[in-house]
Design an enzyme around this catalytic site. Sequence first.
Site, mmCIF file in Angstrom:
data_model
loop_
_atom_site.group_PDB
_atom_site.id
_atom_site.type_symbol
_atom_site.label_atom_id
_atom_site.label_comp_id
_atom_site.label_asym_id
_atom_site.label_seq_id
_atom_site.Cartn_x
_atom_site.Cartn_y
_atom_site.Cartn_z
ATOM 1 N N ASP A 1 9.336 3.114 2.181
ATOM 2 C CA ASP A 1 8.107 3.853 2.488
ATOM 3 C C ASP A 1 7.826 3.665 3.981
ATOM 4 O O ASP A 1 7.274 2.646 4.397
ATOM 5 C CB ASP A 1 6.946 3.343 1.626
ATOM 6 C CG ASP A 1 5.642 4.096 1.912
ATOM 7 O OD1 ASP A 1 5.580 4.817 2.944
ATOM 8 O OD2 ASP A 1 4.688 3.958 1.121
ATOM 9 N N LYS B 1 2.239 11.085 7.227
ATOM 10 C CA LYS B 1 1.396 10.835 8.399
ATOM 11 C C LYS B 1 1.843 11.584 9.644
ATOM 12 O O LYS B 1 1.558 12.773 9.755
ATOM 13 C CB LYS B 1 1.260 9.325 8.608
ATOM 14 C CG LYS B 1 0.450 8.691 7.474
ATOM 15 C CD LYS B 1 -0.201 7.358 7.798
ATOM 16 C CE LYS B 1 -1.248 7.029 6.741
ATOM 17 N NZ LYS B 1 -0.859 6.009 5.790
ATOM 18 N N PHE C 1 0.860 -1.195 0.000
ATOM 19 C CA PHE C 1 0.000 0.000 0.000
ATOM 20 C C PHE C 1 0.887 1.232 0.000
ATOM 21 O O PHE C 1 1.635 1.477 0.943
ATOM 22 C CB PHE C 1 -0.960 0.063 1.194
ATOM 23 C CG PHE C 1 -1.852 1.267 1.103
ATOM 24 C CD1 PHE C 1 -3.008 1.236 0.341
ATOM 25 C CD2 PHE C 1 -1.499 2.470 1.705
ATOM 26 C CE1 PHE C 1 -3.813 2.373 0.198
ATOM 27 C CE2 PHE C 1 -2.295 3.610 1.564
ATOM 28 C CZ PHE C 1 -3.448 3.553 0.812
HETATM 29 C C1 LIG Z 1 -0.970 6.116 4.307
HETATM 30 C C2 LIG Z 1 0.128 5.586 3.475
HETATM 31 C C3 LIG Z 1 0.439 6.142 2.229
HETATM 32 C C4 LIG Z 1 -0.392 7.246 1.598
HETATM 33 O O1 LIG Z 1 -0.448 8.392 2.375
HETATM 34 P P1 LIG Z 1 -1.617 9.484 2.104
HETATM 35 O O2 LIG Z 1 -1.241 10.624 3.007
HETATM 36 O O3 LIG Z 1 -2.910 8.838 2.499
HETATM 37 O O4 LIG Z 1 -1.567 9.820 0.664
HETATM 38 C C5 LIG Z 1 1.526 5.632 1.546
HETATM 39 N N1 LIG Z 1 2.256 4.624 2.047
HETATM 40 C C6 LIG Z 1 1.992 4.067 3.243
HETATM 41 C C7 LIG Z 1 2.856 2.964 3.741
HETATM 42 C C8 LIG Z 1 0.905 4.515 3.988
HETATM 43 O O5 LIG Z 1 0.611 3.929 5.148
#
Ligand SMILES: *Cc1c(COP(=O)(O)O)cnc(C)c1O
Length: 403
Positions: free
Chosen positions: A230, A259, A145
């Site tokens: 990520d 986040k 994700f």
């Molecule tokens: C939440 C998340 C994203 C996307 O972030 P948004 O601020 O919702 O665009 C990308 N990678 C990971 C691992 C995430 O948990």
Amino acid sequence: MIETQTLSQQQIQLAEQVTAHNYHPLPVVIESAEGAWVTDVDGRRYLDCLAGYSALNFGHGHPVLVAAAREQIERVTLTSRAFHTDKLGPFCRDLAALAGMEVVLPMNTGAEAVETAIKVSRKWGYDVKGVAADQANIIVFDGNFHGRTTTIVSFSTDPVARDGFGPFTPGFRIVPYGDVAAVEAAIDANTVAVLIEPIQGEAGVLIPPAGFLKAVRDVCTRENVLFVADEIQSGLGRTGSTFACELEGVVPDMYILGKALGGGIVPVSALVSSRAIMGVIRPGNHGSTFGGNPLACAIGHAVVALLETGEYQARAAALGEHLRKNLEALIGHGVVAVRSRGLWAGVDVDPNLMTGREVCERLMARGVLVKDTHGSTIRLAPPIVVEESDLDWMTEQLKAVLV
Ligand SMILES: *Cc1c(COP(=O)(O)O)cnc(C)c1O
């Protein structure tokens, strides 16, 4: 007609009428929050065990973060990057130092930072590695994700996230998570990056086999491929360390952060890397109207300062250990498996008992907010400011729901 609806029911009905149904929220209407607790419009209190998917690592309304935001709101909030501000440099300097890196490219949302990482990786491939024009490929993982843009869903393996949104962006190769031989086999002369979540959050807090991240790092180094981590959800204290990569002794070429970087107040994301890699981006190649705005930088800087002390990482580690013991005691009592790192746990509930959604609904009725993912898995990620007694109480509620 006599009004019999609660305030919550009224708000839910309104939202269902006037919003796109891209979420299926639990029927709770939050009005205010403090620390690890939220209050709904009917005055009921709930323990927040989702923490905005870890955007609220420091809790709701952290006084230091609110003070930083308030002070900056009254000075200047937006200038665009056409001009300098006095907040950009200090934030980026300290964030880079926290990550052991040199240069920061600030954006807003996580998905934007992932897109930025893809662009930087490709440009690095063409300008530095010498990949032929438009031939770059990036290795990604099954169950990933990374966000919701058209390019990012192009390499999602979740049909709900992907189907109906083509045509898709080419240049990605999907391999099984945890399989280093598959990574090696997928790499060729045109591979510019491996894009990886050190722990797959949305997939259900999936932790790769020990040594996997290190092995992928070694392959990337040997093959001259960027290791792009990520850490939007796993980073900034959640796992009991600043970065989940640290737990495996791995240093990536780029961190993607988001986040919690915005303290749950504003969206702040960033790419953090070396001068050599980030140097491929020249004026005009990339940008964002809001990226690096002074309000975001002031809050992000305060977040970095909270993490510099190591206090939150230590607290997440200690409370996480407590939570793990609590949850493991439920194995065989409605729980089939628990995976956790720090204050982040994936709990697989016996699918014969009930769905993850049902667990969430019943927990909500008992004052605990959590989110299910993939059938019968629930994910727990309370704010790091949560009290140990709250975790014990939450475990009692979960136990009561499952019995
Ligand atoms: C939440 C998340 C994203 C996307 O972030 P948004 O601020 O919702 O665009 C990308 N990678 C990971 C691992 C995430 O948990």
